[in-house]
Design a protein around this motif. Structure first.
Motif, mmCIF file in Angstrom:
data_model
loop_
_atom_site.group_PDB
_atom_site.id
_atom_site.type_symbol
_atom_site.label_atom_id
_atom_site.label_comp_id
_atom_site.label_asym_id
_atom_site.label_seq_id
_atom_site.Cartn_x
_atom_site.Cartn_y
_atom_site.Cartn_z
ATOM 1 N N VAL A 299 84.872 50.778 44.158
ATOM 2 C CA VAL A 299 83.992 50.547 43.020
ATOM 3 C C VAL A 299 82.529 50.489 43.453
ATOM 4 C CG1 VAL A 299 84.027 48.003 42.998
ATOM 5 C CG2 VAL A 299 83.767 49.249 40.869
ATOM 6 N N ASN A 300 82.252 49.891 44.604
ATOM 7 C CA ASN A 300 80.869 49.838 45.066
ATOM 8 C C ASN A 300 80.437 51.128 45.755
ATOM 9 O OD1 ASN A 300 80.794 47.143 44.156
ATOM 10 N ND2 ASN A 300 79.317 46.636 45.744
ATOM 11 N N PHE A 301 81.388 51.864 46.331
ATOM 12 C CA PHE A 301 81.074 53.206 46.824
ATOM 13 C C PHE A 301 80.490 54.033 45.680
ATOM 14 C CE2 PHE A 301 81.868 57.659 47.520
ATOM 15 C CZ PHE A 301 81.717 57.867 48.879
ATOM 16 N N GLY A 302 81.164 53.990 44.527
ATOM 17 C CA GLY A 302 80.688 54.747 43.384
ATOM 18 C C GLY A 302 79.416 54.187 42.786
ATOM 19 N N LEU A 303 79.362 52.871 42.583
ATOM 20 C CA LEU A 303 78.201 52.264 41.925
ATOM 21 C C LEU A 303 76.934 52.412 42.761
ATOM 22 C CD1 LEU A 303 76.844 50.600 39.745
ATOM 23 C CD2 LEU A 303 77.725 48.537 40.841
ATOM 24 N N SER A 304 76.970 51.953 44.009
ATOM 25 C CA SER A 304 75.777 52.011 44.849
ATOM 26 C C SER A 304 75.392 53.450 45.163
ATOM 27 C CB SER A 304 76.006 51.226 46.146
ATOM 28 O OG SER A 304 76.197 49.861 45.883
ATOM 29 N N GLY A 305 76.400 54.302 45.381
ATOM 30 C CA GLY A 305 76.106 55.699 45.649
ATOM 31 C C GLY A 305 75.433 56.382 44.481
ATOM 32 N N VAL A 306 75.932 56.147 43.262
ATOM 33 C CA VAL A 306 75.340 56.766 42.069
ATOM 34 C C VAL A 306 73.926 56.230 41.830
ATOM 35 C CG1 VAL A 306 75.510 56.877 39.542
ATOM 36 C CG2 VAL A 306 77.518 57.378 40.961
ATOM 37 N N LEU A 307 73.723 54.927 42.002
ATOM 38 C CA LEU A 307 72.379 54.371 41.836
ATOM 39 C C LEU A 307 71.397 55.005 42.816
ATOM 40 C CD1 LEU A 307 73.110 50.559 41.302
ATOM 41 C CD2 LEU A 307 72.265 52.185 39.602
ATOM 42 N N PHE A 308 71.813 55.165 44.065
ATOM 43 C CA PHE A 308 70.944 55.763 45.077
ATOM 44 C C PHE A 308 70.622 57.215 44.728
ATOM 45 C CE2 PHE A 308 70.285 57.985 49.145
ATOM 46 C CZ PHE A 308 69.285 57.209 49.709
ATOM 47 N N VAL A 309 71.642 57.986 44.394
ATOM 48 C CA VAL A 309 71.459 59.409 44.101
ATOM 49 C C VAL A 309 70.622 59.608 42.837
ATOM 50 C CG1 VAL A 309 72.658 61.527 43.409
ATOM 51 C CG2 VAL A 309 73.550 60.137 45.286
ATOM 52 N N MET A 310 70.945 58.873 41.783
ATOM 53 C CA MET A 310 70.236 59.072 40.517
ATOM 54 C C MET A 310 68.800 58.562 40.583
ATOM 55 S SD MET A 310 72.226 60.769 38.610
ATOM 56 C CE MET A 310 71.346 60.635 37.048
ATOM 57 N N SER A 311 68.550 57.507 41.368
ATOM 58 C CA SER A 311 67.172 57.023 41.526
ATOM 59 C C SER A 311 66.293 58.103 42.141
ATOM 60 C CB SER A 311 67.150 55.767 42.401
ATOM 61 O OG SER A 311 67.795 54.691 41.773
ATOM 62 N N LEU A 312 66.785 58.753 43.190
ATOM 63 C CA LEU A 312 66.019 59.829 43.816
ATOM 64 C C LEU A 312 65.919 61.044 42.894
ATOM 65 C CD1 LEU A 312 67.355 59.648 47.492
ATOM 66 C CD2 LEU A 312 65.209 58.755 46.574
ATOM 67 N N HIS A 313 66.973 61.324 42.145
ATOM 68 C CA HIS A 313 66.935 62.456 41.220
ATOM 69 C C HIS A 313 65.877 62.239 40.134
ATOM 70 C CE1 HIS A 313 68.199 65.650 38.507
ATOM 71 N NE2 HIS A 313 68.306 64.750 37.539
ATOM 72 N N PHE A 314 65.848 61.049 39.565
ATOM 73 C CA PHE A 314 64.879 60.768 38.511
ATOM 74 C C PHE A 314 63.440 60.910 39.008
ATOM 75 C CE2 PHE A 314 68.130 57.902 36.224
ATOM 76 C CZ PHE A 314 68.495 58.933 35.381
ATOM 77 N N GLN A 315 63.164 60.412 40.224
ATOM 78 C CA GLN A 315 61.779 60.389 40.699
ATOM 79 C C GLN A 315 61.380 61.667 41.429
ATOM 80 O OE1 GLN A 315 60.221 56.366 42.015
ATOM 81 N NE2 GLN A 315 62.406 55.932 42.123
ATOM 82 N N GLN A 316 62.233 62.143 42.327
ATOM 83 C CA GLN A 316 61.872 63.333 43.097
ATOM 84 C C GLN A 316 62.231 64.623 42.365
ATOM 85 O OE1 GLN A 316 63.656 62.933 46.995
ATOM 86 N NE2 GLN A 316 62.348 61.208 47.553
ATOM 87 N N GLY A 317 63.313 64.612 41.599
ATOM 88 C CA GLY A 317 63.727 65.815 40.890
ATOM 89 C C GLY A 317 63.028 65.996 39.561
#
Length: 478
Positions: A299-317
């Motif tokens: 559950v935390n693999f998915g939660l923390s991983g998605v937060l990390f990926v989407m945070s960079l996507h929102f700002q850098q992408g």
């Protein structure tokens, strides 16, 4: 009814008679739950608050993608590695004392982290914060287990506790974005100071003295091997992209990690005695306990991983500011603000099976919806928001059900061990999630890397759903 359950023990060690008005006891328990939840709130906030601040940190004190991964994992690595030992300390010295000590340490370390002059110091201080946070978590759950003796009341209390602390998991990006854009990234750590102080004051006033087990020894060999295993494997995965899988540092780190993991299992096979293991392997004879730990990791693999990926996507992408990126996570935040209360009641009535299956299934669907990313128009954001909303509901069903599953699967006197094991598994999942998905992003920059990373997260969560179907809650622990 026992004499212990007919009295209310005060923070100073005294007791009130059974004649205390019932509503007064309920009020005291409510305030105690608030104080414990505030402490855990800031601990969990620090696992996610830093994500949207990463670009600002890089611009201020430098660091590439691997350095930013260490800013996130410097905290979660020590947090995960020390939770089991902190559970033993909680059992040995008393959960109340360990909770208060950890909260004071978190308060002081937060102020020092905010003053970090460079990336190395910041990563180091994040590690110190992880140590302090590890002390709070098992202790808070042990205090709850002592204060709420009735299983149904305990399930509802854990649901309320998760309602407050669940907000921290997903509110971190929102709080981090607002603070970063208005006051600067350093204030994401300054905010911990008043929260920690309030938690200390409430807990001192209302926390009962939890029974201690003075014979509970500290498993130093097991603790050392746990740290080496997690640190070696994390270093190997994070550094695999910039240095290559065949580079000497990566191969050595992975070898140390694997050897330490094997050594940990061998050490923990000891029979309990004067110096018992910090994680008795006998607990794994129960399928509910074993699968609960694995699903805690997923559950935390998915939660923390998605937060990390989407945070960079929102700002850098997409070019969002830190505040806009934080606000983009609001659909994920909202369900965690209220739904864990309902989940706690559902678990109390029906058991953890249904909410656990539903939670992992919704998180899987929410992650898969993000694979449709392809633009920054209104329609695209609406689709992203729907996916995050579904994902948030999944989190709010999955985590409270896992908490109840693990606490109910062991004897009451092992509540500290169980809570430490569950949350160590969860934070290990967070470390691995950020390391693995971050490495995917480094290997395939841009939208393609984002989609591959999200696919990996969705696959892990789907495995969790299948495990919940097969093993969770088939028998109700008494």
């Amino acid at each position: 009814m026992s004499s212990q359950s007919s009295t209310v023990t005060t923070a100073q060690g005294g007791s009130a008679s059974a004649g205390v008005k019932p509503e007064a006891g309920v009020r005291r328990k409510g305030l105690l739950l608030l104080g414990l939840s505030l402490g855990y709130f800031m601990v969990l906030l620090d696992t996610s608050v830093v994500n949207v601040a990463l670009p600002a940190i890089r611009d201020d004190i430098g660091g590439g993608l691997s350095g930013l991964q260490w800013v996130v994992n410097g905290y979660t690595l020590t947090f995960a590695a020390l939770l089991l030992t902190m559970g033993a300390l909680s059992d040995r010295f008393g959960a109340r004392k360990v909770f208060l000590t950890g909260t004071w340490a978190f308060l002081i370390a937060s102020g020092l982290t905010a003053a970090s002059p460079n990336l190395g110091v910041l990563i180091g201080m994040r590690g110190v914060l992880g140590i302090a946070g590890a002390a709070l978590l098992p202790a808070s759950m042990a205090v709850i287990a002592t204060a709420y003796t009735d299983p149904a009341q305990r399930a509802r209390a854990l649901g309320s506790w998760a309602a407050i602390t669940g907000v921290a998991l997903a509110a971190g990006p929102v709080v981090g974005g607002v603070l970063t854009d208005t006051l600067g990234w350093r204030f994401i750590f300054v905010i911990n100071v008043p929260v920690a102080l309030l938690s200390v004051l409430i807990t001192c006033a209302f926390a009962p003295q939890v029974p201690r087990n003075p014979n509970r020894a500290i498993d130093l060999p097991g603790q050392l091997l746990a740290v080496l295993a997690l640190a070696g494997l994390t270093f190997g995965v994070i550094q695999s992209e910039p240095e290559g899988w065949t580079s000497a540092p990566v191969l050595i780190a992975l070898a140390v990690g694997v050897a330490a993991a094997i050594g940990f299992v061998m050490v923990e096979r000891r029979e309990p005695g004067v110096r018992g293991p910090m994680l008795p392997l006998q607990l794994f004879r129960k399928a509910t306990f074993s699968v609960g730990l694995l699903n805690g990791l997923l559950v935390n693999f998915g939660l923390s991983g998605v937060l990390f990926v989407m945070s960079l996507h929102f700002q850098q992408g997409l070019g969002y500011t830190a505040m806009a990126a934080g606000l983009a996570f609001l659909p994920l935040t909202l369900p965690t603000a209220f739904n864990p209360i309902y989940t706690g009641r559902l678990v109390a009535r029906k058991g953890p099976r249904i909410p656990s299956i539903l939670g992992f299934s919704l998180m899987t669907v929410g992650a898969l919806i993000q694979l449709l990313l392809g633009g920054d128009g209104a329609g695209q954001y609406a689709l992203t928001a729907v996916g995050l909303l579904i994902f948030g509901f999944g989190v709010s069903f999955a985590i409270p059900s896992l908490v109840t599953t693990l606490v109910s699967s062991v004897p009451k006197e092992q509540a500290g061990i169980a809570s430490g094991a569950l949350n160590s598994a969860r934070q290990t999942g967070a470390v691995v999630g950020v390391a693995v998905l971050g490495s995917v992003l480094q290997a395939s920059p841009g939208d393609s890397g984002t989609k591959v990373a999200l696919s990996v997260a969705a696959a892990a969560l789907a495995v969790g759903a299948l495990l919940a179907v097969g093993y969770i809650g088939r028998r109700t622990a008494q």
